[in-house]
Design a protein around this motif. Structure first.
Motif, PDB file in Angstrom:
ATOM      1  N   UNK A 261       0.814  -1.216   0.000  1.00 45.96           N
ATOM      2  CA  UNK A 261       0.000   0.000   0.000  1.00 45.96           C
ATOM      3  C   UNK A 261       0.844   1.262   0.000  1.00 45.96           C
ATOM      4  N   UNK A 262       1.975   1.244   0.707  1.00 44.72           N
ATOM      5  CA  UNK A 262       2.792   2.455   0.812  1.00 44.72           C
ATOM      6  C   UNK A 262       3.393   2.868  -0.529  1.00 44.72           C
ATOM      7  N   UNK A 263       3.532   1.911  -1.447  1.00 51.57           N
ATOM      8  CA  UNK A 263       4.112   2.213  -2.761  1.00 51.57           C
ATOM      9  C   UNK A 263       3.078   2.179  -3.883  1.00 51.57           C
ATOM     10  N   UNK A 264       1.842   1.808  -3.559  1.00 47.32           N
ATOM     11  CA  UNK A 264       0.800   1.770  -4.590  1.00 47.32           C
ATOM     12  C   UNK A 264       0.933   0.596  -5.535  1.00 47.32           C
ATOM     13  N   UNK A 265       1.359  -0.565  -5.009  1.00 45.71           N
ATOM     14  CA  UNK A 265       1.560  -1.758  -5.838  1.00 45.71           C
ATOM     15  C   UNK A 265       0.526  -2.818  -5.468  1.00 45.71           C
ATOM     16  N   UNK A 266      -0.053  -3.447  -6.488  1.00 48.86           N
ATOM     17  CA  UNK A 266      -0.930  -4.601  -6.286  1.00 48.86           C
ATOM     18  C   UNK A 266      -0.562  -5.668  -7.306  1.00 48.86           C
TER      19      UNK A 266
END
Length: 326
Positions: free
Chosen positions: A117-122
């Protein structure tokens, strides 16, 4: 001399290694059935301002022949998706570094999606899909699941007989667009008791799961009206709608296919589906020389007739028309 931000910049070519590392940290396999090392091969990439970056990979074994890899690319079970939020991007550049992606805390969602979540990765591997939360359930044909009785009811409606009982079902995903929709072929085995005898038969139905249950309901309602209109005119060309599982956002329809396939009879020729059925076939002689071209005239004619009937229908769909934005 200090390193510039661009010298540490992560490139798109390095993203497969990031995806693989995240799955390893989450202790989730990229492809459960594969015994050896795996690679990720880009199948689709989209970058839209304000909507981030989306990449769909196909999981394959390194060294696999290109022809085999192309054939595997269409297998939804090999689909792995990566999504980067707009916050993770700066124009054409990725904001985070490899080290940050490897060290940032991650979380595995109930759907199976791995998020940083902190880097915006899924990242997600089929059938985990944040945009299609009911996808896994739509592929689960267990007797005690919500799908099994819906498939039985659809089969009974198709056969016009409530006495048929579903004894076995198998789901085969055939077309998949992450976070949007998935087409699933359901192979059913049914039994019918008459007197002291029991009759068994095979049946194939198609399902389509949507991101929004309301979208599934509206589409199926429109399809039903078009089907009824064409049936009254004696010119139905649409698969018969057989029901909707509203809790899953899943529509179920008749399968249009050769009768021998429906009855479970093996055929020599491979069934050509989708756009492949409309493409010309090359006839090759010795040495691979092209000796002729077969144009699928009948398939093209039937498609043209179906499109003409659809566009001249008096039925209008509910809500705003699709824009193709997804």
């Amino acid at each position: 001399m200090k390193e510039t931000s661009h010298s540490l910049e992560l490139s798109i070519l390095e993203l497969p290694a990031i995806v693989t590392h995240l799955f390893e940290r989450a202790q989730r396999p990229l492809l459960p059935s594969a015994p050896g090392p795996l690679g990720l091969f880009v199948r689709y990439l989209r970058r839209k301002p304000g909507r981030g970056l989306a990449v769909i990979y196909s999981v394959g074994e390194p060294g696999t022949p290109v022809a085999v890899r192309k054939a595997q690319a269409g297998d939804p079970h090999r689909a792995v998706s990566l999504a980067l939020d707009e916050s993770a991007l700066e124009g054409a550049h990725i904001r985070f570094t490899t080290a940050q992606a490897q060290q940032a805390p991650l979380a595995v969602q109930p759907t199976g999606v791995v998020q940083v979540e902190t880097l915006g990765i899924s990242v997600q591997a089929f059938p985990a899909d944040n945009g299609l939360p009911a996808l896994a359930a739509s592929c689960n044909t267990a007797h005690n699941g919500p799908l099994f009785p819906a498939l039985e009811a659809a089969a009974q409606a198709f056969l016009h007989d409530q006495e048929w009982r579903l004894v076995d079902a198998r789901a085969e995903p055939v077309r998949y667009k992450p976070a949007s929709r998935c087409v699933i072929r359901y192979h059913l085995t049914l039994e019918h008791a008459t007197g002291g005898a029991t009759t068994r038969r095979k049946l194939t139905l198609f399902g389509k799961v949507y991101a929004e249950p309301e979208q599934a309901r509206a589409i199926q309602a429109t399809m039903q009206r078009i089907y009824d209109e064409q049936s009254q005119l004696g010119m139905s060309t649409l698969p018969r709608p057989l029901g909707t599982v509203e809790t899953l956002g899943l529509t179920i329809n008749e399968a249009i296919q050769p009768a021998d396939l429906e009855e479970g009879v093996e055929t020599q020729a491979a069934l050509r589906t989708g756009l492949r059925a409309l493409q010309p076939r090359l006839v090759r002689g010795r040495g691979g020389e092209i000796t002729g071209v077969i144009t699928p005239a009948e398939e093209l004619r039937l498609t043209a007739v179906a499109l003409a009937r659809l566009h001249t229908s008096a039925v209008r769909s509910e809500g705003a028309p699709r824009t193709g934005a997804k």
